[in-house]
Design a protein around this motif. Structure first.
Motif, PDB file in Angstrom:
ATOM      1  N   LEU A 107     -25.692  -4.683  62.257  1.00 63.24           N
ATOM      2  CA  LEU A 107     -26.809  -5.591  61.976  1.00 63.24           C
ATOM      3  C   LEU A 107     -27.082  -5.713  60.477  1.00 63.24           C
ATOM      4  O   LEU A 107     -27.722  -6.676  60.040  1.00 63.24           O
ATOM      5  N   ALA A 122     -38.648 -11.351  71.659  1.00 66.21           N
ATOM      6  CA  ALA A 122     -38.063 -10.098  71.197  1.00 66.21           C
ATOM      7  C   ALA A 122     -38.081  -9.054  72.307  1.00 66.21           C
ATOM      8  O   ALA A 122     -37.099  -8.331  72.515  1.00 66.21           O
ATOM      9  N   MET A 147     -26.429 -14.458  61.190  1.00 66.12           N
ATOM     10  CA  MET A 147     -25.883 -14.934  62.454  1.00 66.12           C
ATOM     11  C   MET A 147     -24.847 -16.014  62.164  1.00 66.12           C
ATOM     12  O   MET A 147     -24.975 -16.773  61.205  1.00 66.12           O
ATOM     13  N   VAL A 162     -33.976  -8.593  64.493  1.00 63.06           N
ATOM     14  CA  VAL A 162     -33.752  -9.419  65.676  1.00 63.06           C
ATOM     15  C   VAL A 162     -34.689 -10.625  65.696  1.00 63.06           C
ATOM     16  O   VAL A 162     -34.299 -11.727  66.095  1.00 63.06           O
ATOM     17  N   THR A 163     -35.924 -10.434  65.261  1.00 63.86           N
ATOM     18  CA  THR A 163     -36.903 -11.522  65.291  1.00 63.86           C
ATOM     19  C   THR A 163     -36.897 -12.370  64.029  1.00 63.86           C
ATOM     20  O   THR A 163     -37.687 -13.301  63.899  1.00 63.86           O
ATOM     21  N   GLY A 164     -36.006 -12.053  63.089  1.00 59.09           N
ATOM     22  CA  GLY A 164     -35.888 -12.859  61.890  1.00 59.09           C
ATOM     23  C   GLY A 164     -36.935 -12.586  60.830  1.00 59.09           C
ATOM     24  O   GLY A 164     -37.094 -13.383  59.892  1.00 59.09           O
ATOM     25  N   GLU A 189     -28.616  -9.387  70.785  1.00 57.80           N
ATOM     26  CA  GLU A 189     -30.048  -9.645  70.959  1.00 57.80           C
ATOM     27  C   GLU A 189     -30.529 -10.875  70.194  1.00 57.80           C
ATOM     28  O   GLU A 189     -31.275 -11.695  70.720  1.00 57.80           O
ATOM     29  N   ARG A 190     -30.132 -11.013  68.933  1.00 56.14           N
ATOM     30  CA  ARG A 190     -30.579 -12.164  68.152  1.00 56.14           C
ATOM     31  C   ARG A 190     -30.085 -13.461  68.771  1.00 56.14           C
ATOM     32  O   ARG A 190     -30.785 -14.482  68.758  1.00 56.14           O
ATOM     33  N   TYR A 191     -28.884 -13.420  69.312  1.00 51.07           N
ATOM     34  CA  TYR A 191     -28.314 -14.607  69.926  1.00 51.07           C
ATOM     35  C   TYR A 191     -28.978 -14.917  71.263  1.00 51.07           C
ATOM     36  O   TYR A 191     -29.116 -16.083  71.649  1.00 51.07           O
TER      37      TYR A 191
END
Length: 218
Positions: free
Chosen positions: A59, A124, A73, A21-23, A158-160
């Motif tokens: 994911l 996050a 993404m 999620v945080t890359g 979440e990532r978006y």
């Protein structure tokens, strides 16, 4: 022994999901399971269980003889996730508000407060608390499949959500919208819940469309 393994796998799942999620995990390179297991201080067994679950969640993707990759993404995925949320979540939240018990209402209020407290922290945590808040508005509807669908969509979102909240000022807008949404939910105002939640989700998608368009133009 199996209980310990499942508990450890759950924790590994949460850590790796946060890294996605945080890359922290790149999408263009395979996940190095040996290195990641060593970093987390676990064996490959709970890591493999966590990676398989993350693939089920959408994911990760796996490629034969290459291993697991982070699902990149994309504007197409954002469209699909948020359009599905628009189709399911507003009506589900309105129904849940109608039948929510006092305990459910306390839980929703507490989830909002945790989200509000997280606003001063990293994105996050904000994304995670945002997911918990949205799910808390749906869970009292006592429709297991609907709740599971919303939970999965909010995990994928979440990532978006992080990308959406990055520009200055959007976190404050989100706070105001969440506060109004909670007030309507506690008042069991179903029409307002559907309207506000639809607008909230659609506005996030509109912002993401602008960001993807800008990125494509550079």
């Amino acid at each position: 022994m199996s209980i310990v393994v499942r508990t450890l796998s759950e924790r590994v799942f949460e850590i790796v999901r946060e890294q996605i999620v945080t890359g922290q995990l790149p999408h263009d390179l395979p996940i190095r399971q040996d290195a990641l297991a060593a970093e987390l201080g676990v064996s490959k067994i709970p890591l493999r269980e966590a990676l398989a679950r993350l693939e089920q969640e959408g994911l990760l993707t796996s490629q034969a003889n290459r291993g697991y990759f982070v699902q990149p993404m994309s504007s197409a995925q954002a469209e699909e996730i948020f359009e599905l949320r628009l189709a399911v979540e507003p009506v589900a939240a309105a129904r849940a508000a109608r039948v929510a018990t006092d305990a459910d209402r306390r839980a929703a209020t507490e989830s909002f407060e945790r989200l509000d407290d997280a606003a001063e922290g990293n994105l996050a945590e904000v994304a995670m608390r945002n997911r918990e808040f949205h799910t808390a508005l749906v869970r009292p509807g006592d429709r297991i499949l609907t709740t599971q669908v919303v939970e999965r969509l909010t995990i994928l979102a979440e990532r978006y959500v992080i990308a959406h909240l990055a520009p200055a000022g959007r976190d404050e807008r989100a706070h105001v919208e969440h506060r109004g949404l909670l007030d309507a939910w506690l008042a069991r105002d179903e029409a307002t819940i559907v309207s506000m939640l639809s607008e909230h989700i659609a506005a996030t998608l509109d912002d993401l469309r602008i960001e993807f368009a800008a990125a494509a133009a550079t």
